[in-house]
Design a protein around this motif. Structure first.
Motif, mmCIF file in Angstrom:
data_model
loop_
_atom_site.group_PDB
_atom_site.id
_atom_site.type_symbol
_atom_site.label_atom_id
_atom_site.label_comp_id
_atom_site.label_asym_id
_atom_site.label_seq_id
_atom_site.Cartn_x
_atom_site.Cartn_y
_atom_site.Cartn_z
ATOM 1 N N MET A 94 59.728 0.949 6.650
ATOM 2 C CA MET A 94 59.074 2.545 6.259
ATOM 3 C C MET A 94 59.027 3.391 7.416
ATOM 4 O O MET A 94 58.786 4.551 7.184
ATOM 5 C CB MET A 94 57.487 2.331 5.910
ATOM 6 C CG MET A 94 56.661 2.026 6.995
ATOM 7 S SD MET A 94 54.847 1.465 6.112
ATOM 8 C CE MET A 94 55.180 0.085 5.210
ATOM 9 N N THR A 95 59.092 2.833 8.491
ATOM 10 C CA THR A 95 59.175 3.802 9.942
ATOM 11 C C THR A 95 60.585 4.287 10.404
ATOM 12 O O THR A 95 60.564 5.007 11.059
ATOM 13 C CB THR A 95 58.359 3.428 10.867
ATOM 14 O OG1 THR A 95 58.818 1.941 11.517
ATOM 15 C CG2 THR A 95 57.201 3.010 10.668
ATOM 16 N N ARG A 96 61.477 3.870 9.667
ATOM 17 C CA ARG A 96 63.068 3.901 9.898
ATOM 18 C C ARG A 96 63.469 5.535 9.481
ATOM 19 O O ARG A 96 62.853 6.032 8.703
ATOM 20 C CB ARG A 96 64.002 2.946 9.357
ATOM 21 C CG ARG A 96 65.274 3.010 9.923
ATOM 22 C CD ARG A 96 66.070 1.789 9.298
ATOM 23 N NE ARG A 96 65.483 0.606 9.728
ATOM 24 C CZ ARG A 96 65.294 -0.306 8.847
ATOM 25 N NH1 ARG A 96 65.838 -0.428 7.524
ATOM 26 N NH2 ARG A 96 64.597 -1.534 9.262
ATOM 27 N N GLY A 97 64.061 5.986 10.522
ATOM 28 C CA GLY A 97 64.641 7.428 10.217
ATOM 29 C C GLY A 97 63.568 8.628 10.922
ATOM 30 O O GLY A 97 62.699 8.204 11.272
ATOM 31 N N THR A 98 64.187 9.749 10.977
ATOM 32 C CA THR A 98 63.608 10.804 11.575
ATOM 33 C C THR A 98 63.667 11.995 10.484
ATOM 34 O O THR A 98 64.757 12.565 10.293
ATOM 35 C CB THR A 98 64.182 11.289 12.934
ATOM 36 O OG1 THR A 98 64.354 10.197 13.883
ATOM 37 C CG2 THR A 98 63.307 12.359 13.493
ATOM 38 N N PRO A 99 62.540 12.374 9.966
ATOM 39 C CA PRO A 99 61.244 11.638 10.095
ATOM 40 C C PRO A 99 61.421 10.428 9.368
ATOM 41 O O PRO A 99 62.347 10.263 8.578
ATOM 42 C CB PRO A 99 60.458 12.755 9.203
ATOM 43 C CG PRO A 99 61.452 13.316 7.999
ATOM 44 C CD PRO A 99 62.782 13.590 9.090
ATOM 45 N N ALA A 100 60.463 9.614 9.410
ATOM 46 C CA ALA A 100 60.328 8.336 8.991
ATOM 47 C C ALA A 100 60.431 8.401 7.297
ATOM 48 O O ALA A 100 59.796 9.106 6.743
ATOM 49 C CB ALA A 100 58.971 7.569 9.112
ATOM 50 N N ARG A 101 61.331 7.809 6.537
ATOM 51 C CA ARG A 101 61.475 7.612 5.217
ATOM 52 C C ARG A 101 60.507 7.190 4.482
ATOM 53 O O ARG A 101 60.491 7.341 3.221
ATOM 54 C CB ARG A 101 62.760 7.048 5.166
ATOM 55 C CG ARG A 101 62.718 5.331 5.091
ATOM 56 C CD ARG A 101 64.021 4.618 5.180
ATOM 57 N NE ARG A 101 64.096 3.255 5.328
ATOM 58 C CZ ARG A 101 65.141 2.681 4.987
ATOM 59 N NH1 ARG A 101 66.335 3.018 4.923
ATOM 60 N NH2 ARG A 101 64.883 1.224 5.341
ATOM 61 N N GLY A 102 59.280 6.323 4.850
ATOM 62 C CA GLY A 102 58.351 5.785 4.255
ATOM 63 C C GLY A 102 58.844 4.514 3.252
ATOM 64 O O GLY A 102 59.915 3.985 3.449
ATOM 65 N N CYS A 103 58.460 4.456 2.104
ATOM 66 C CA CYS A 103 58.522 3.162 1.307
ATOM 67 C C CYS A 103 58.899 3.877 0.035
ATOM 68 O O CYS A 103 58.235 4.433 -0.659
ATOM 69 C CB CYS A 103 57.270 2.253 1.235
ATOM 70 S SG CYS A 103 57.240 1.023 -0.026
ATOM 71 N N LEU A 104 60.065 3.422 -0.635
ATOM 72 C CA LEU A 104 60.550 4.037 -1.820
ATOM 73 C C LEU A 104 59.804 3.598 -2.909
ATOM 74 O O LEU A 104 59.294 4.534 -3.766
ATOM 75 C CB LEU A 104 62.034 3.469 -1.955
ATOM 76 C CG LEU A 104 62.608 3.855 -3.419
ATOM 77 C CD1 LEU A 104 62.622 5.410 -3.405
ATOM 78 C CD2 LEU A 104 63.928 3.017 -3.611
ATOM 79 N N SER A 105 59.095 2.401 -2.947
ATOM 80 C CA SER A 105 58.330 2.106 -4.266
ATOM 81 C C SER A 105 57.092 2.741 -4.233
ATOM 82 O O SER A 105 56.594 3.033 -5.111
ATOM 83 C CB SER A 105 58.284 0.471 -4.333
ATOM 84 O OG SER A 105 57.530 -0.044 -3.162
ATOM 85 N N THR A 106 56.223 2.954 -3.128
ATOM 86 C CA THR A 106 55.034 3.442 -3.167
ATOM 87 C C THR A 106 55.261 5.144 -3.296
ATOM 88 O O THR A 106 54.388 5.637 -3.857
ATOM 89 C CB THR A 106 54.452 3.306 -1.467
ATOM 90 O OG1 THR A 106 54.285 1.679 -1.561
ATOM 91 C CG2 THR A 106 52.875 3.876 -1.642
ATOM 92 N N LYS A 107 56.328 5.661 -2.524
ATOM 93 C CA LYS A 107 56.614 7.205 -2.651
ATOM 94 C C LYS A 107 56.897 7.313 -4.272
ATOM 95 O O LYS A 107 56.390 8.340 -4.967
ATOM 96 C CB LYS A 107 57.815 7.286 -1.936
ATOM 97 C CG LYS A 107 58.085 8.758 -1.887
ATOM 98 C CD LYS A 107 59.367 9.053 -1.118
ATOM 99 C CE LYS A 107 59.174 8.941 0.162
ATOM 100 N NZ LYS A 107 60.764 9.319 1.155
ATOM 101 N N THR A 108 57.616 6.488 -4.936
ATOM 102 C CA THR A 108 57.868 6.570 -6.477
ATOM 103 C C THR A 108 56.386 6.510 -7.146
ATOM 104 O O THR A 108 56.331 7.030 -8.269
ATOM 105 C CB THR A 108 59.001 5.635 -6.760
ATOM 106 O OG1 THR A 108 60.102 5.754 -5.854
ATOM 107 C CG2 THR A 108 59.234 5.860 -8.297
ATOM 108 N N ALA A 109 55.835 5.480 -6.735
ATOM 109 C CA ALA A 109 54.581 5.042 -7.536
ATOM 110 C C ALA A 109 53.461 6.443 -7.748
ATOM 111 O O ALA A 109 52.650 6.544 -8.512
ATOM 112 C CB ALA A 109 53.995 3.915 -7.109
ATOM 113 N N THR A 110 53.517 7.218 -6.380
ATOM 114 C CA THR A 110 52.825 8.167 -6.248
ATOM 115 C C THR A 110 53.277 9.668 -6.427
ATOM 116 O O THR A 110 52.591 10.584 -6.490
ATOM 117 C CB THR A 110 52.242 8.178 -4.861
ATOM 118 O OG1 THR A 110 53.274 8.464 -4.035
ATOM 119 C CG2 THR A 110 51.359 7.018 -4.700
#
Length: 198
Positions: A94-110
Motif C-alpha cells: 500500500m505504500t509503494r509509489g509516489t504518492p503511495a498508491r494505497g490498497c485497491l480493494s479498500t479504495k474501491t470499497a469506500t
C-alpha cells in the motif's frame, strides 16, 4: 480475424489495473483507460463490454496475485515471523509509489461510485479468501497453542486490521508507525511479546 484481440492483452490489463489502482474506480473513465493503454475505447468496449466488467477482470488478477503473495508470506515455520512478514507485505504494497498508491480493494470499497453488487461481491470474495488463508496458518499447532482467541476470530481481526491500516497510512504516511501498530496487534493475538531469538 474476428474475435481476436488486436492488442497485447496482458500488457493492456496491467496498465488498466495501474490506472484503477492509482486513480480509483469512480475517477477513472474509459477514455483514461484508452489513453493509458493506447487501445481505442471502441476496442476496449468490444473486448470487455463496459468499465465495470473491465474492472472486475483486472481485479480478479489482482486478488489472485495478492492472495498468492500473502500465502507465501505466511508460510513460515515461526508464527511470529509469518505474521510479521504478512504485515510487511501488506504495508509495503500500500505504500509503494509516489504518492503511495494505497490498497485497491479498500479504495474501491469506500468509493461511492463503486457500490454495485458485483464489485462488492468481488471484494468480499477476496477478503473471505484472505481470512481463510490466515485462519489456516493460525490453525497449525505452533500458532494455535499461542492464540488468545480461536483461529477464525484471530484471522478476522488481523484482516480487518489490514483495512484500517490503509486508512492510517493515508492520514500519517508513516510506514514505521504502521509496522509498530501491527507488532502490537500480533503480540495481542499471540499472547505476549515475541520470544527472544536464540
Amino acid at each position: 480475424m474476428a474475435g481476436r484481440r488486436q492488442f497485447d492483452e496482458q500488457h493492456t490489463l496491467g496498465r488498466i489495473l495501474d490506472v484503477f489502482w492509482n486513480q480509483g474506480y469512480g475517477a477513472t473513465s474509459m477514455q483514461d483507460l484508452a489513453t493509458a493503454t493506447g487501445v481505442q475505447r471502441g476496442s476496449l468496449y468490444n473486448a470487455y463490454r463496459d468499465k465495470e466488467s473491465l474492472f472486475l477482470r483486472v481485479f480478479r488478477d489482482y486478488a489472485d496475485a495478492f492472495i498468492a503473495e500473502s500465502t507465501a508470506t505466511l508460510d513460515q515455520a515461526d508464527p511470529w515471523r509469518a505474521l510479521e512478514d504478512f504485515f510487511d507485505f501488506t504495508i509495503g504494497s500500500m505504500t509503494r509509489g509516489t504518492p503511495a498508491r494505497g490498497c485497491l480493494s479498500t479504495k474501491t470499497a469506500t468509493d461511492t461510485q463503486a457500490d454495485s453488487e458485483p464489485i462488492r461481491a468481488a471484494i468480499r470474495a477476496m477478503l473471505d479468501r484472505l481470512e481463510g488463508v490466515m485462519a489456516e496458518r493460525l490453525s497449525r499447532e505452533d500458532a494455535s497453542a499461542l492464540l488468545t482467541v480461536p483461529p477464525a476470530e484471530a484471522a478476522r481481526v488481523l484482516i480487518t486490521m489490514t483495512r484500517g491500516t490503509v486508512v492510517m497510512e493515508r492520514v500519517y504516511q508513516d510506514p514505521e508507525r504502521l509496522r509498530a501498530t501491527a507488532a502490537s496487534l500480533i503480540a495481542m493475538v499471540l499472547g505476549g511479546r515475541r520470544p527472544a531469538a536464540g
